[in-house]
Design a protein around this motif. Structure first.
Motif, PDB file in Angstrom:
ATOM      1  N   ARG A  50       0.859  -1.006   0.013  1.00  0.00           N
ATOM      2  CA  ARG A  50       0.195   0.044  -0.076  1.00  0.00           C
ATOM      3  C   ARG A  50       0.828   1.310  -0.163  1.00  0.00           C
ATOM      4  N   PHE A  51       0.411   2.367  -0.824  1.00  0.00           N
ATOM      5  CA  PHE A  51       1.357   3.715  -1.010  1.00  0.00           C
ATOM      6  C   PHE A  51       0.198   4.564  -1.222  1.00  0.00           C
ATOM      7  N   VAL A  68      -1.849  -2.758  -4.073  1.00  0.00           N
ATOM      8  CA  VAL A  68      -1.484  -3.765  -5.066  1.00  0.00           C
ATOM      9  C   VAL A  68      -1.999  -5.110  -4.541  1.00  0.00           C
ATOM     10  N   THR A  69      -3.228  -5.494  -5.500  1.00  0.00           N
ATOM     11  CA  THR A  69      -4.019  -6.518  -5.272  1.00  0.00           C
ATOM     12  C   THR A  69      -3.755  -7.671  -6.092  1.00  0.00           C
ATOM     13  N   GLU A  70      -3.229  -7.612  -6.969  1.00  0.00           N
ATOM     14  CA  GLU A  70      -2.623  -8.633  -8.069  1.00  0.00           C
ATOM     15  C   GLU A  70      -1.286  -8.479  -8.616  1.00  0.00           C
ATOM     16  N   TYR A  71      -0.473  -9.399  -8.583  1.00  0.00           N
ATOM     17  CA  TYR A  71       1.071  -9.195  -8.960  1.00  0.00           C
ATOM     18  C   TYR A  71       1.621 -10.614  -9.631  1.00  0.00           C
ATOM     19  N   VAL A  72       1.631 -10.438 -11.030  1.00  0.00           N
ATOM     20  CA  VAL A  72       2.550 -11.772 -11.560  1.00  0.00           C
ATOM     21  C   VAL A  72       3.587 -10.929 -12.494  1.00  0.00           C
ATOM     22  N   ASN A  74       6.366 -10.151 -14.539  1.00  0.00           N
ATOM     23  CA  ASN A  74       6.412  -9.884 -16.099  1.00  0.00           C
ATOM     24  C   ASN A  74       4.890 -10.136 -16.906  1.00  0.00           C
ATOM     25  N   GLU A  75       3.872 -10.128 -16.185  1.00  0.00           N
ATOM     26  CA  GLU A  75       2.533 -10.345 -16.685  1.00  0.00           C
ATOM     27  C   GLU A  75       1.547  -9.330 -16.470  1.00  0.00           C
ATOM     28  N   ARG A  76       1.283  -9.010 -15.115  1.00  0.00           N
ATOM     29  CA  ARG A  76       0.295  -8.371 -14.902  1.00  0.00           C
ATOM     30  C   ARG A  76       0.262  -7.713 -13.508  1.00  0.00           C
ATOM     31  N   VAL A  77      -0.089  -6.535 -13.225  1.00  0.00           N
ATOM     32  CA  VAL A  77      -0.177  -5.965 -11.823  1.00  0.00           C
ATOM     33  C   VAL A  77      -1.674  -5.072 -11.802  1.00  0.00           C
ATOM     34  N   ARG A  78      -2.244  -5.525 -10.666  1.00  0.00           N
ATOM     35  CA  ARG A  78      -3.440  -4.645 -10.359  1.00  0.00           C
ATOM     36  C   ARG A  78      -3.383  -3.660  -9.241  1.00  0.00           C
ATOM     37  N   ASP A  89     -10.157   0.488 -10.131  1.00  0.00           N
ATOM     38  CA  ASP A  89      -9.575  -0.692 -10.266  1.00  0.00           C
ATOM     39  C   ASP A  89      -8.829  -0.645 -11.634  1.00  0.00           C
ATOM     40  N   SER A  90      -7.391  -0.752 -11.464  1.00  0.00           N
ATOM     41  CA  SER A  90      -6.444  -0.681 -12.726  1.00  0.00           C
ATOM     42  C   SER A  90      -5.752  -1.752 -12.872  1.00  0.00           C
ATOM     43  N   VAL A  91      -5.645  -2.590 -14.211  1.00  0.00           N
ATOM     44  CA  VAL A  91      -4.982  -3.870 -14.467  1.00  0.00           C
ATOM     45  C   VAL A  91      -4.255  -3.178 -15.557  1.00  0.00           C
TER      46      VAL A  91
END
Length: 148
Positions: A50-51, A68-72, A74-78, A89-91
Motif C-alpha cells: 500500500r502506498f 497492489v491486489t494482484e502481481y504476476v 512480467n505479466e500483470r499488476v492490479r 481498479d486498474s490492471v
C-alpha cells in the motif's frame, strides 16, 4: 461503472516495462506529474503493498492511496484505490510482441462508483480521466524508450 482501455507498444524488454509499472518508485520516476510516493506498508512491491501517490493535477497536488491486489511478474499488476466515492481498479498487462524487441502495455481501468454523487460525476469525468491516464502511459513509454 465506466471502463477505460489503453494500449502502448514500447521499445523495451518486457522485464523493464513490468518493473517500471509494477514498482511505485519506478513509476514515479517515469511519470513527471507524480511528485511523491510514500509507502504505507513495510513491503515495497507485490500483493499487499500500500502506498500514497501525490501528483500535480491542474496546478494542485492530490494524493491517492493505492493497494497492489494482484502481481504476476512480467505479466500483470492490479492497483486498487477508493477515492471520491469510487473504487478505481486498474490492471496493467505486459506481453512481448512477435518481434521480441518490443512490449505491449495494456491498461484497463474500471471506475465503480459506490456513492450517489459519484454515480453522477464519474461518467461525466470519463474523458478527463482517460486523457490523464493516456498521459501516464505516454510518459512511461517515453521514459523507457529514452533510457536505451
Amino acid at each position: 461503472m465506466t471502463r477505460t482501455r489503453l494500449t502502448r507498444i514500447i521499445s523495451a524488454p518486457i522485464d523493464r516495462v513490468f518493473d517500471t509499472i509494477a514498482d511505485p518508485v519506478n513509476y514515479t520516476r517515469a511519470v513527471p506529474q507524480i511528485t511523491k510516493v510514500e509507502f504505507l506498508t513495510d513491503q515495497r512491491n507485490g500483493v499487499g503493498t500500500r502506498f500514497r501517490e501525490t501528483r500535480e493535477m491542474r496546478g494542485r497536488e492530490a494524493a491517492t492511496e493505492l493497494e497492489v491486489t494482484e502481481y504476476v511478474v512480467n505479466e500483470r499488476v492490479r492497483l486498487v484505490s477508493r477515492a471520491g466515492g469510487t473504487v478505481w481498479d486498474s490492471v496493467f498487462t505486459v506481453t512481448p510482441t512477435e518481434d521480441g524487441r518490443t512490449t505491449r502495455l495494456d491498461l484497463v481501468m474500471e471506475a465503480r462508483p459506490y456513492r450517489l454523487l459519484a454515480r453522477v460525476f464519474v461518467p461525466l469525468m470519463k474523458g478527463v480521466v482517460a486523457k490523464a491516464v493516456a498521459g501516464d502511459m505516454d510518459a512511461v513509454k517515453a521514459y523507457l524508450e529514452s533510457a536505451q
